[in-house]
Scaffold this active site. Sequence first.
Site, PDB file in Angstrom:
ATOM      1  NE  ARG A   1       7.293  -3.525   5.941  1.00  0.00           N
ATOM      2  CZ  ARG A   1       5.999  -3.187   6.034  1.00  0.00           C
ATOM      3  NH1 ARG A   1       5.313  -2.872   4.949  1.00  0.00           N
ATOM      4  NH2 ARG A   1       5.393  -3.184   7.197  1.00  0.00           N
TER       5      ARG A   1
ATOM      6  NE  ARG B   1      -4.476  -1.031   9.990  1.00  0.00           N
ATOM      7  CZ  ARG B   1      -3.316  -0.492   9.671  1.00  0.00           C
ATOM      8  NH1 ARG B   1      -3.253   0.588   8.941  1.00  0.00           N
ATOM      9  NH2 ARG B   1      -2.201  -1.067  10.070  1.00  0.00           N
TER      10      ARG B   1
ATOM     11  NE  ARG C   1       6.329  -0.889  10.002  1.00  0.00           N
ATOM     12  CZ  ARG C   1       5.174  -0.734   9.356  1.00  0.00           C
ATOM     13  NH1 ARG C   1       5.140  -0.167   8.163  1.00  0.00           N
ATOM     14  NH2 ARG C   1       4.047  -1.144   9.903  1.00  0.00           N
TER      15      ARG C   1
ATOM     16  CE  LYS D   1      -2.467  -0.823   3.729  1.00  0.00           C
ATOM     17  NZ  LYS D   1      -1.912  -2.119   4.130  1.00  0.00           N
TER      18      LYS D   1
ATOM     19  NE  ARG E   1       1.792  -4.882  11.308  1.00  0.00           N
ATOM     20  CZ  ARG E   1       2.760  -4.828  10.391  1.00  0.00           C
ATOM     21  NH1 ARG E   1       3.844  -5.578  10.526  1.00  0.00           N
ATOM     22  NH2 ARG E   1       2.657  -4.031   9.369  1.00  0.00           N
TER      23      ARG E   1
HETATM   24  P1  AMP Z   1       0.764   0.641   9.046  1.00  0.00           P
HETATM   25  O1  AMP Z   1       2.000   1.417   8.717  1.00  0.00           O
HETATM   26  O2  AMP Z   1      -0.453   1.089   8.270  1.00  0.00           O
HETATM   27  O3  AMP Z   1       0.990  -0.854   8.976  1.00  0.00           O
HETATM   28  O4  AMP Z   1       0.408   0.982  10.573  1.00  0.00           O
HETATM   29  C1  AMP Z   1       1.316   0.670  11.598  1.00  0.00           C
HETATM   30  C2  AMP Z   1       0.597   0.658  12.925  1.00  0.00           C
HETATM   31  O5  AMP Z   1       0.048   1.961  13.194  1.00  0.00           O
HETATM   32  C3  AMP Z   1      -0.583  -0.281  13.025  1.00  0.00           C
HETATM   33  O6  AMP Z   1      -0.192  -1.610  13.327  1.00  0.00           O
HETATM   34  C4  AMP Z   1      -1.376   0.369  14.156  1.00  0.00           C
HETATM   35  O7  AMP Z   1      -0.739   0.142  15.412  1.00  0.00           O
HETATM   36  C5  AMP Z   1      -1.220   1.844  13.847  1.00  0.00           C
HETATM   37  N1  AMP Z   1      -2.256   2.317  12.906  1.00  0.00           N
HETATM   38  C6  AMP Z   1      -2.037   2.810  11.653  1.00  0.00           C
HETATM   39  N2  AMP Z   1      -3.192   3.164  11.077  1.00  0.00           N
HETATM   40  C7  AMP Z   1      -4.165   2.885  11.970  1.00  0.00           C
HETATM   41  C8  AMP Z   1      -5.577   3.024  11.963  1.00  0.00           C
HETATM   42  N3  AMP Z   1      -6.238   3.519  10.908  1.00  0.00           N
HETATM   43  N4  AMP Z   1      -6.264   2.629  13.068  1.00  0.00           N
HETATM   44  C9  AMP Z   1      -5.627   2.148  14.151  1.00  0.00           C
HETATM   45  N5  AMP Z   1      -4.290   1.983  14.232  1.00  0.00           N
HETATM   46  C10 AMP Z   1      -3.564   2.353  13.158  1.00  0.00           C
END
Ligand code: AMP
Length: 212
Positions: free
Chosen positions: A127, A88, A160, A13, A171
């Site tokens: 990654r 989400r 990460r 994404k 996740r």
């Molecule tokens: P991502 O980079 O989108 O994988 O997001 C990394 C982490 O940020 C996720 O595992 C959540 O802990 C938090 N996070 C990001 N976007 C959201 C969202 N829309 N709602 C809740 N937590 C989020």
Amino acid sequence: MRLVLLGCPGVGKGTQAEGISKSFKIAHISTGNILRDEIKKNTYLGRKVENLVKKGNLVSDEIIIELIKNEISKHESSNGFVMDGFPRNLKQAKMFQDILDMLNLKLDKVVNIFVEKDEIIRRLSSRMVCSNCNSVYSIDDLKNMPDTKCSVCGGKLYKRKDDEKNIIEKRLELYETETRPLIDYYSKQNLLIDIDGSGSEDKVTERVLSKL
Ligand code: AMP
């Protein structure tokens, strides 16, 4: 153009959102990048969400909605946005709809990228991310690079915390229970475009752009 990108962690994404944002000159809004930035800067919000993010749990809907309101108003004068990592869950999607209605805005499309689970786990475990510009690399890319710095900005690459094996599993589970229902939600609104996310980044970008 106002877009949402859907897909489980590791589906690409972030990379695709960056390409779309450049092609259509729209803002790339990544809630994950915003939160990681707050954590890096050790702000009040960063300290509040740090544990949740590192352990792969979701941050509260209220915090996320505040961030989104702020981001939309920050980019009010631009041509639109592509949301990456938001919404989400259904509650966030409904709150997002309320915000858009209030501003008299409409979503144009929701791009749903899918990749086989084995490939997702392989991608996430290998990654590396730039600590400065968030560009994504795989360990395979690094073998062909002269040094282990970001080829876009020279920033330091890091793994990460939430890309560790046990956190990846959590996740992916959260994606299934919380986020997957959004496919049906947006499909019923005739907004959904399905994109095969396998193969090279460029191939996937080609597929996405040809459908927009
Ligand atoms: P991502 O980079 O989108 O994988 O997001 C990394 C982490 O940020 C996720 O595992 C959540 O802990 C938090 N996070 C990001 N976007 C959201 C969202 N829309 N709602 C809740 N937590 C989020």
